[in-house]
Write an enzyme that holds these catalytic residues in place. Structure first.
Site, PDB file in Angstrom:
ATOM      1  N   CYS B  84       0.857  -1.211  -0.206  1.00  0.00           N
ATOM      2  CA  CYS B  84       0.023   0.218  -0.088  1.00  0.00           C
ATOM      3  C   CYS B  84       0.931   0.542   0.032  1.00  0.00           C
ATOM      4  CB  CYS B  84      -1.174  -0.059   0.894  1.00  0.00           C
ATOM      5  SG  CYS B  84      -2.527   1.339   1.021  1.00  0.00           S
ATOM      6  N   HIS B 175      -3.327  -5.782   1.183  1.00  0.00           N
ATOM      7  CA  HIS B 175      -2.629  -5.650   2.801  1.00  0.00           C
ATOM      8  C   HIS B 175      -1.993  -7.105   2.836  1.00  0.00           C
ATOM      9  CE1 HIS B 175      -2.744  -1.358   3.634  1.00  0.00           C
ATOM     10  NE2 HIS B 175      -3.509  -1.347   3.149  1.00  0.00           N
ATOM     11  N   GLU B 177      -1.173  -8.776   4.842  1.00  0.00           N
ATOM     12  CA  GLU B 177      -0.786  -8.506   6.465  1.00  0.00           C
ATOM     13  C   GLU B 177      -2.190  -8.580   7.321  1.00  0.00           C
ATOM     14  OE1 GLU B 177       0.266  -5.944   4.539  1.00  0.00           O
ATOM     15  OE2 GLU B 177      -0.746  -4.588   5.755  1.00  0.00           O
TER      16      GLU B 177
END
Lengths: 298, 196
Positions: B84, B175, B177
């Site tokens: 991002c 994302h 994560e």
């Protein structure tokens, strides 16, 4: 990728948005020029307002959602996220902000509450919400209603950090005190806190709130901001503290750096030099009960 | 000694990235790997990989400069895992003069390419090298508009390019994560180990 399978406004997207703000400073602004100063200083987001809390206090009367024209002007001026406030329980003001495309809504005690019984059903919205809290029970009730981010209430518009400290200590201290307790003991405590038991169990297990937790309400100097970070805040909201100081540009930059280096006193000392006059501030004990904003919405 | 990984810890979802790397190391059985936050140039010493997290690219860019990290990251000889805001920062060109890009990947990136938070979305996307679709979270995400010949496109959706690889570096609009699926992290780490 199938376009019809795109999903918007999910819980993870709302909480994920809040996570991207961590380690950052969110600044109150009242026009495009202030918004640009905030963005250039390194703010992660701005809160679009008609008046900063210190001026809301002075003006008195009913404080409402800002004029949409001001919010749109600020949205046009910056590329960082723009947040705006609605009155507690005023779900139509929230619908208006959602339709404007505001990135996060603050259901805020700084404005005059519209409903003294209920907060907004935040799960009904696709835009994420941040809500104030003074203690763990209040924080978990707001998360249960769908808040994607919590901020300790402090006492907005006073330039006095004492209430922000009290509220952060309440929340972090309660979580620490519950470590090592059995599920029965935690469930029993949930009843006393008037908090949903499942959320309290999750919080104790994680050792922190299950959503991002910022500090707000009275932060006026780089040292105040670093204090809240050392106490466990994920980031800070600074309201009147910046644009009511002698040199807003310098103050904004200094607070961003103090949050970044919150555990390095040498850096905080350096950025605190020659900032000019911080906002004057109010001794919270001199406020009448009806002037204390944090009692609104529990 | 195991693999040493860092996460740039100036602003953004740093703890999620630390957990993401730790999860991938567990899946790969790399018990002696370590993940550390990076805040100063000397934290980069001895690292094999560095994540640049999601956050606000204007803020992180400013803090990279203030902390003397621009040259050390631009010259970092390990792999960079950028998500991002990180994707914006590792690009060569971006549509915002306030962001000083690191120029590590030859591509032009557009910030907030989908619009505001209400346009943030999640969806299953095809990623080159993965057998099954990957569930990706796009939050005020950027996309790559043009990429150089040396850049491999790993994923593209109608709005633009959302995942690329160049040498040991990876850059993603979304994302990995945030969800629990470690496959993208594993892909990045496998590339690091084979030393390509």
């Amino acid at each position: 990728m199938k376009l019809e399978e795109l999903r918007f406004g999910t819980e993870l997207l709302k909480r994920g948005f809040a996570s991207m703000q961590k380690g950052g400073v969110i600044m109150d602004v009242v026009n495009a020029e202030q918004a640009r100063i905030a963005e250039d200083a390194g703010a992660v987001a701005v809160m679009a307002l008609e008046r900063v809390p210190a001026d809301i206090r002075k003006a008195g009367g009913v404080a409402r959602m800002a004029d949409p024209a001001i919010i749109l002007e600020i949205m046009d001026a910056v590329s960082i996220p723009v947040m705006a406030k609605v009155r507690i329980g005023h779900f139509v003001e929230a619908q208006i902000l959602e339709s404007l495309g505001v990135d996060m809504i603050d259901e805020s005690e700084v404005l005059t509450p519209a409903d003294e019984e209920y907060h907004i059903d935040k799960k009904a919205f696709s835009v994420p919400f941040v809500c104030g809290a003074r203690d763990l029970g209040e924080a978990l009730r707001r998360i249960h209603e769908g808040a994607a981010m919590i901020r300790t209430k402090g006492e907005a518009g006073t330039g006095n950090v004492v209430e922000a400290v009290r509220h952060m200590r309440n929340i972090m201290g309660e979580i620490r005190a519950l470590q090592g307790k059995t599920p029965q003991e935690i469930t029993s405590r949930a009843r006393e806190l008037e908090a949903p038991p499942d959320l309290l169990l999750e919080t104790v297990k994680m050792g922190r709130l299950p959503v991002v937790n910022f500090s707000a309400g009275g932060i006026a100097t780089p040292a105040d901001a670093a204090l809240m970070m050392q106490m466990g805040a994920d980031g800070v909201f600074v309201g009147s503290g910046i644009f009511h100081s002698g040199n807003p540009e310098k103050m904004a930059r200094a607070i961003v750096e103090a949050v970044n280096h919150y555990d390095d006193p040498k850096v905080i000392a350096e950025v605190s030099k020659g900032l000019g006059q911080p906002m004057k501030g109010i001794d919270v004990h001199t406020l009448r009960e009806d002037e204390v904003l944090q009692y609104r919405g529990r | 000694m195991g693999v040493r990984l860092g996460v740039l810890a100036l602003q953004g979802d740093v703890s999620e990235h630390i957990q993401g790397f730790e999860r991938a190391l567990r899946v790969m059985g790399e018990a002696d790997g370590a993940v550390i936050p990076v805040r100063k140039p000397r934290d980069l010493e001895g690292l094999h990989g560095l994540a640049i997290p999601g956050g606000e690219s204007t803020t992180i860019s400013r803090l990279i400069g203030k902390n003397g990290l621009f040259e050390p990251i631009a010259g970092f000889d390990g792999g960079i895992f950028a998500t991002c805001a990180g994707m914006v920062l590792v690009a060569d060109r971006v549509d915002d003069p306030r962001v000083r890009t690191l120029g590590l990947i030859d591509m032009a990136v557009q910030r907030n390419a989908f619009g505001r938070q209400r346009e943030s979305f999640e969806a299953d996307i095809e990623v080159r090298g993965l057998e099954r679709p990957y569930h990706a979270y796009f939050i005020r995400a950027p996309v790559a508009r043009e990429v150089g010949n040396s850049v491999e496109v790993l994923a593209e959706i109608p709005a633009g390019i959302v995942a690329v690889r160049k040498g040991q570096h990876m850059a993603l609009s979304f994302h990995p994560e945030l969800g629990g699926d470690p496959r993208i992290h594993v892909m990045f780490l496998e590339h690091l180990f084979t030393g390509k």
